[in-house]
Enzyme design. Structure first.
Site, PDB file in Angstrom:
ATOM      1  CB  CYS A  92      -0.926   0.025   1.215  1.00 28.96           C
ATOM      2  SG  CYS A  92      -2.115  -1.318   1.259  1.00 28.96           S
ATOM      3  CG  HIS A 351      -6.321   1.955  -0.448  1.00 31.92           C
ATOM      4  ND1 HIS A 351      -5.108   2.399  -0.941  1.00 31.92           N
ATOM      5  CD2 HIS A 351      -6.022   1.045   0.535  1.00 31.92           C
ATOM      6  CE1 HIS A 351      -4.133   1.801  -0.292  1.00 31.92           C
ATOM      7  NE2 HIS A 351      -4.651   0.970   0.595  1.00 31.92           N
ATOM      8  CB  CYS A 381      -1.432   1.290   7.720  1.00 28.99           C
ATOM      9  SG  CYS A 381      -2.959   0.929   6.810  1.00 28.99           S
ATOM     10  N   GLY A 383       0.214  -3.393   4.510  1.00 31.60           N
ATOM     11  CA  GLY A 383       0.003  -4.788   4.829  1.00 31.60           C
ATOM     12  C   GLY A 383       1.305  -5.508   5.148  1.00 31.60           C
TER      13      GLY A 383
END
Length: 394
Positions: A92, A351, A381, A383
């Protein structure tokens, strides 16, 4: 060796499409090429051959975005073949990682002009078939979706690390006592702010619609109500769960890109910069608590910049889940939540994994330019348990 200042001259992005929506017919390499071409066209004084490198984030890379999508974007955008391209993957955080790597190259003198961005088509992410260990297996074979989350997981990974992303958000809700009602209220606010930003024309300077596609604004923004959100069933914990499709970011398609330069490159563009890149930081956390990854990354980045939360004019925090964003905010009690995602966040805007970090950095740069001065921060954040943050100034 002196460290050079790095400036963001421009930042663009596509409207963000819904999963299976308006951009689902567009290949990810074409999405990437579109924003690269748009950046070049918006700085006509800059010779495209002066671009030293193109960095692009891409979280998937299993489909049409294979074979170094950054280089594909350069070629498809019609830039000179002498312009190279490299694709980076921090899941991400990939788009923001691309910006950081491009800025680092410029700061060290390895480049003077660079394009950095990210792309993702979650609609077009393929199913993949794992190659069998022996030829001609007699039984059925399993296809794995590459759209999102764990797949072909190494059995040596502890089970608590490999829970779904949504279950990770539930764990954060447990940790901080974040109720379903608070998550739904956060989601509604994200949609409201996004709709108001579009209505006020605040995205007009950065969004470049894809040609011949009927999409001029972000496709996932909804006009919902507390009552409508309350009717949605929990997505990951059928009994007692709080995370739903309404208070989580959707699956999306899109691309974003920024033009980064040093002083020499700035003179060549003949433009006033939007912002200057100050510092960045990356950290790791327990994989199942990935959503809290930005907490320490943000503190480290601010510390390196000699800044505090009180110095921030704006803060773009990626909203992978409302619970995740609220969990981070709970660990930053000194931060004014009113400056966070003033134009809406990923719960509303969407996203598209590899593009989101570049979108955040570009949004902060445009907001600082509109304000005329100040310090801004972009963070995500990631993963598997990471956090990434970037500090910008004007």
């Amino acid at each position: 060796m002196s460290i050079r200042d790095v400036y963001i001259v421009d930042a663009v992005r596509t409207p963000i499409g819904k999963f299976g929506g308006a951009l689902a017919s567009v290949r990810p390499d074409d999405l990437a090429a579109h924003v690269v071409r748009a950046l070049v066209d918006r700085s006509p004084a800059l010779d495209p051959a002066r671009v030293d490198d193109v960095y692009f984030g891409d979280a998937n890379g299993a489909g049409e975005d294979n074979r170094d999508v950054a280089r594909m974007a350069v070629l498809l955008a019609g830039l000179p073949v002498t312009v190279p391209g490299v694709t980076v993957n921090r899941l991400c955080g990939s788009g923001l990682e691309a910006v950081i790597q491009a800025a680092r190259a410029i700061a060290l003198g390895d480049a003077s002009v660079a394009i950095a961005g990210g792309v993702e088509s979650m609609s077009r992410a393929p199913w993949v078939l794992q190659k069998p260990e022996r030829a001609f297996p007699a039984g059925h074979q399993q296809l794995h979706s590459t759209t999102l989350g764990w797949r072909m997981t190494n059995p040596r990974m502890p089970a608590e690390w490999t829970v779904s992303l949504g279950e990770g958000a539930e764990l954060i809700a447990d940790k901080h006592g974040i109720t379903r009602e608070r998550q739904d209220a956060f989601a509604l606010a994200s949609h409201r702010k996004a709709a108001e930003a579009w209505a006020k024309g605040l995205y007009d300077d950065e969004v470049v619609p894809y040609p011949d596609v009927d999409l001029t604004r972000d496709e996932s923004i909804r006009d919902s109500t507390p009552e409508a959100l309350a009717k949605l069933k929990p997505s990951f914990r059928p009994q007692g769960g709080t995370v739903t499709a309404g208070n989580a970011s959707p699956l999306n398609d899109g691309a974003a890109a920024l033009l980064l330069v040093d002083e020499d490159g700035l003179r060549e563009t003949g433009r006033e910069p939007l912002a200057r890149i100050r510092t960045s930081a990356v950290t790791g956390v327990e994989p199942q608590l990935f959503g809290l990854g930005p907490v320490e990354a943000v503190r480290r980045a601010l510390g390196k910049a000699g800044r505090s939360f009180d110095d921030l004019r704006t803060f773009e925090l990626n909203e992978a889940f409302a619970a995740q964003a609220l969990g981070c905010l709970a660990e930053w009690p000194e931060l004014d939540p009113e400056i966070v995602n003033p134009r809406g966040g990923a719960v509303a805007l969407g996203h598209p994994l590899g593009a989101s970090g570049a979108r955040l950095a570009g949004s902060v740069a445009h907001q600082l330019a509109a304000a005329g001065s100040g310090t801004g921060l972009a963070a995500l954040c990631i993963g598997v348990g990471q956090g990434l943050a970037l500090v910008l100034e004007r």
